[in-house]
Design an enzyme around this catalytic site. Structure first.
Site, PDB file in Angstrom:
ATOM      1  N   ARG A 196      -6.882   8.051  -9.997  1.00 49.01           N
ATOM      2  CA  ARG A 196      -7.647   8.528  -9.072  1.00 49.01           C
ATOM      3  C   ARG A 196      -6.468   8.853  -8.030  1.00 49.01           C
ATOM      4  O   ARG A 196      -5.589   8.186  -8.111  1.00 49.01           O
ATOM      5  CB  ARG A 196      -8.235   7.387  -8.487  1.00 49.01           C
ATOM      6  CG  ARG A 196      -9.399   7.680  -6.602  1.00 49.01           C
ATOM      7  CD  ARG A 196      -8.288   7.139  -5.625  1.00 49.01           C
ATOM      8  NE  ARG A 196      -8.761   7.139  -4.163  1.00 49.01           N
ATOM      9  CZ  ARG A 196      -8.057   7.018  -3.077  1.00 49.01           C
ATOM     10  NH1 ARG A 196      -7.133   7.059  -3.414  1.00 49.01           N
ATOM     11  NH2 ARG A 196      -8.430   7.038  -1.900  1.00 49.01           N
ATOM     12  N   VAL A 197      -6.729  10.056  -7.657  1.00 49.98           N
ATOM     13  CA  VAL A 197      -5.986  10.926  -6.195  1.00 49.98           C
ATOM     14  C   VAL A 197      -7.037  11.045  -5.243  1.00 49.98           C
ATOM     15  O   VAL A 197      -7.392  11.470  -5.037  1.00 49.98           O
ATOM     16  CB  VAL A 197      -5.254  12.447  -6.742  1.00 49.98           C
ATOM     17  CG1 VAL A 197      -4.728  12.500  -5.740  1.00 49.98           C
ATOM     18  CG2 VAL A 197      -4.616  11.622  -8.060  1.00 49.98           C
ATOM     19  N   GLY A 198      -6.099  10.330  -3.876  1.00 45.74           N
ATOM     20  CA  GLY A 198      -6.747   9.829  -2.757  1.00 45.74           C
ATOM     21  C   GLY A 198      -6.023  10.945  -1.741  1.00 45.74           C
ATOM     22  O   GLY A 198      -5.948  12.805  -2.411  1.00 45.74           O
ATOM     23  N   ASP A 199      -6.176  11.315  -0.501  1.00 49.56           N
ATOM     24  CA  ASP A 199      -5.683  12.332   0.321  1.00 49.56           C
ATOM     25  C   ASP A 199      -4.906  12.506   0.926  1.00 49.56           C
ATOM     26  O   ASP A 199      -4.505  13.962   0.732  1.00 49.56           O
ATOM     27  CB  ASP A 199      -6.808  12.096   1.709  1.00 49.56           C
ATOM     28  CG  ASP A 199      -6.032  11.212   2.611  1.00 49.56           C
ATOM     29  OD1 ASP A 199      -6.077   9.894   1.692  1.00 49.56           O
ATOM     30  OD2 ASP A 199      -5.689  10.725   3.187  1.00 49.56           O
ATOM     31  N   THR A 251       1.422   6.836  -0.012  1.00 52.34           N
ATOM     32  CA  THR A 251       0.669   6.054  -0.132  1.00 52.34           C
ATOM     33  C   THR A 251       0.639   5.187  -1.654  1.00 52.34           C
ATOM     34  O   THR A 251       0.845   5.904  -2.481  1.00 52.34           O
ATOM     35  CB  THR A 251      -0.610   6.056  -0.485  1.00 52.34           C
ATOM     36  OG1 THR A 251      -1.398   4.912   0.119  1.00 52.34           O
ATOM     37  CG2 THR A 251      -1.211   7.138  -0.708  1.00 52.34           C
ATOM     38  N   GLY A 297      -9.399   7.676   1.450  1.00 53.80           N
ATOM     39  CA  GLY A 297      -9.345   9.315   1.126  1.00 53.80           C
ATOM     40  C   GLY A 297     -10.026   9.941   0.809  1.00 53.80           C
ATOM     41  O   GLY A 297      -9.958  10.895   1.257  1.00 53.80           O
ATOM     42  N   THR A 320      -2.020   3.786   3.322  1.00 50.30           N
ATOM     43  CA  THR A 320      -0.934   4.898   3.980  1.00 50.30           C
ATOM     44  C   THR A 320       0.109   5.212   5.107  1.00 50.30           C
ATOM     45  O   THR A 320      -0.516   4.780   6.295  1.00 50.30           O
ATOM     46  CB  THR A 320      -2.094   5.677   3.854  1.00 50.30           C
ATOM     47  OG1 THR A 320      -2.216   6.499   3.106  1.00 50.30           O
ATOM     48  CG2 THR A 320      -0.904   7.570   3.733  1.00 50.30           C
ATOM     49  N   SER A 379       0.956  -0.870  -0.127  1.00 48.48           N
ATOM     50  CA  SER A 379       0.089  -0.092  -0.029  1.00 48.48           C
ATOM     51  C   SER A 379       0.884   1.612   0.067  1.00 48.48           C
ATOM     52  O   SER A 379       0.543   2.518   0.234  1.00 48.48           O
ATOM     53  CB  SER A 379      -0.748   0.093   0.765  1.00 48.48           C
ATOM     54  OG  SER A 379       0.000  -0.196   2.674  1.00 48.48           O
ATOM     55  N   THR A 389      -5.254   8.107   7.630  1.00 49.13           N
ATOM     56  CA  THR A 389      -5.324   7.093   6.736  1.00 49.13           C
ATOM     57  C   THR A 389      -6.622   6.358   6.614  1.00 49.13           C
ATOM     58  O   THR A 389      -7.076   6.929   7.258  1.00 49.13           O
ATOM     59  CB  THR A 389      -4.672   5.554   7.984  1.00 49.13           C
ATOM     60  OG1 THR A 389      -4.252   4.458   6.989  1.00 49.13           O
ATOM     61  CG2 THR A 389      -4.914   5.663   8.900  1.00 49.13           C
ATOM     62  N   GLY A 390      -6.498   5.683   5.217  1.00 54.50           N
ATOM     63  CA  GLY A 390      -8.213   4.725   4.885  1.00 54.50           C
ATOM     64  C   GLY A 390      -8.650   5.891   4.139  1.00 54.50           C
ATOM     65  O   GLY A 390      -7.322   5.988   3.070  1.00 54.50           O
TER      66      GLY A 390
HETATM   67  N1  GLY Z   1      -5.611   7.707   2.164  1.00 61.12           N
HETATM   68  C1  GLY Z   1      -5.233   6.965   1.105  1.00 61.12           C
HETATM   69  C2  GLY Z   1      -5.982   7.092   0.202  1.00 61.12           C
HETATM   70  O1  GLY Z   1      -6.958   7.151   0.071  1.00 61.12           O
HETATM   71  O2  GLY Z   1      -5.707   6.767  -1.600  1.00 61.12           O
END
Ligand code: GLY
Length: 329
Positions: A216-219, A206, A242, A188, A84, A239-240
């Site tokens: 797609r881009v997360g937080d 991450t 995003g 993450t 991850s 974490t989690g």
């Molecule tokens: N927390 C990482 C993501 O959602 O990509």
């Protein structure tokens, strides 16, 4: 009533409105969180133990928190068995591993990269963006081009790494997309460090959600969502799933709660409440936050049980279970 107690009562009252009490397993908050013990470093999940060791090698000799977090999370990026973080991570649904990372210090200096491919250490690119450009964030092809022009190289091994490629080919048969995150399928690494001189920095990196839609881009690379530091207050990382952190400016919100007097743990609790309120009826969405203030108090809170973090101080080197709102059914 102290301001902190008032804020806590306010949060708990809000929790009663937002959460079905039958489903809630909310744990009580510490009345007196840990006290100042810098240098110290905390980071998400079990992979944080080795990452903290990397950061500690900088912190114990009086080094800068910014160098510490960069070196720390790079340990996790370097681990090709981690599914991850870094190039050992799982790909998007088109079979490409795309990496997100950011770094920030107590002076609000920050750098970020997103949707970056084939570079082993996105955290190093994020720091270079911070130090060598007038910008904060570079993404995708442009980020890779800039990195290659600025001394970074493409990985010379196969990406996805062979066992990940095998899993991906099996996944393709059903192509089911699940955004669940728990202790077996953690994501993450987010890290916060306070150095011996009282400087704070954070880093977050991450490979994002496994089998996500391409692009797609997360937080994690988004300043204010997956990481935020304010030298007057402290910092937070997440974490989690995003999307939940982005919708709520999660880490910026945690820092703002601390600015108003909440302890780090209370501030994490508050944002978890808000996220649940903004996602009524959603089950199985894990989100966890870590926070630290400039006095070296720290804490964490998550939606579901199973989120833990690694802590390193001169006397302690251990995993800590974060408190949580709900238990997995
Ligand atoms: N927390 C990482 C993501 O959602 O990509």
């Amino acid at each position: 009533m102290s301001r902190r107690r008032f804020l806590k009562n306010l949060s708990l009252a809000g929790a009663g409105l937002a959460i079905n009490p039958l489903k809630s397993a909310a744990q009580p908050l510490n009345p007196d969180p840990s006290i100042k013990d810098n240098p110290l470093v905390i980071s998400t999940w079990i992979h944080g133990m080795e990452a903290n060791a990397g950061a500690w090698s900088v912190l114990e000799s009086g080094g800068d928190a910014l160098d510490a977090v960069q070196k720390g999370v790079a340990v996790t990026e370097n681990d090709l068995n981690n599914r991850s973080v870094g190039l050992g991570g799982r790909p998007d649904r088109d079979g490409h591993v795309t990496l997100d990372a950011c770094i920030m210090d107590h002076d609000s200096r920050c750098g970020s990269v997103a949707f970056l491919e084939d570079i082993i250490h996105p955290i190093d690119v994020a720091r270079a963006v911070m130090e060598k450009t007038p910008h904060v964030m570079l993404v995708g092809e442009g980020a890779q081009k800039w990195a290659l022009e600025n001394g970074f190289s493409k990985a010379t091994f196969e990406v996805p790494v062979p066992p990940v490629q095998k899993d991906y080919e099996e996944w393709l048969i059903k192509s089911e997309y699940k955004t669940g995150v728990n202790v077996e399928n953690h994501d993450t690494i987010g890290m916060l460090a306070l150095d011996a001189s009282g400087r704070m920095a954070g880093a977050c990196t991450t490979s994002g959600m496994a089998y996500k839609i391409r692009g797609r881009v997360g937080d994690s690379p988004i300043i204010g969502a997956g990481l935020f530091i304010d030298g007057d207050v402290g910092g937070a990382t997440a974490t989690g799933v995003g999307e939940a952190m982005i919708r709520t400016a999660g880490c910026a919100s945690v820092v703002e709660s601390m600015r108003r007097g909440a302890s780090p743990e209370e501030a994490c609790y508050d944002i978890v409440q808000r996220i649940l309120k903004k996602h009524p009826g959603v089950n199985g969405m894990q989100v966890g936050f870590l926070a630290m203030n400039m006095q070296g108090e720290y804490g964490g809170y998550s939606v579901y049980n199973g989120f833990n973090y690694a802590l390193r101080t001169k006397d302690r080197n251990e995993m800590v279970d974060a408190k949580y709102m709900r238990t997995w059914e």
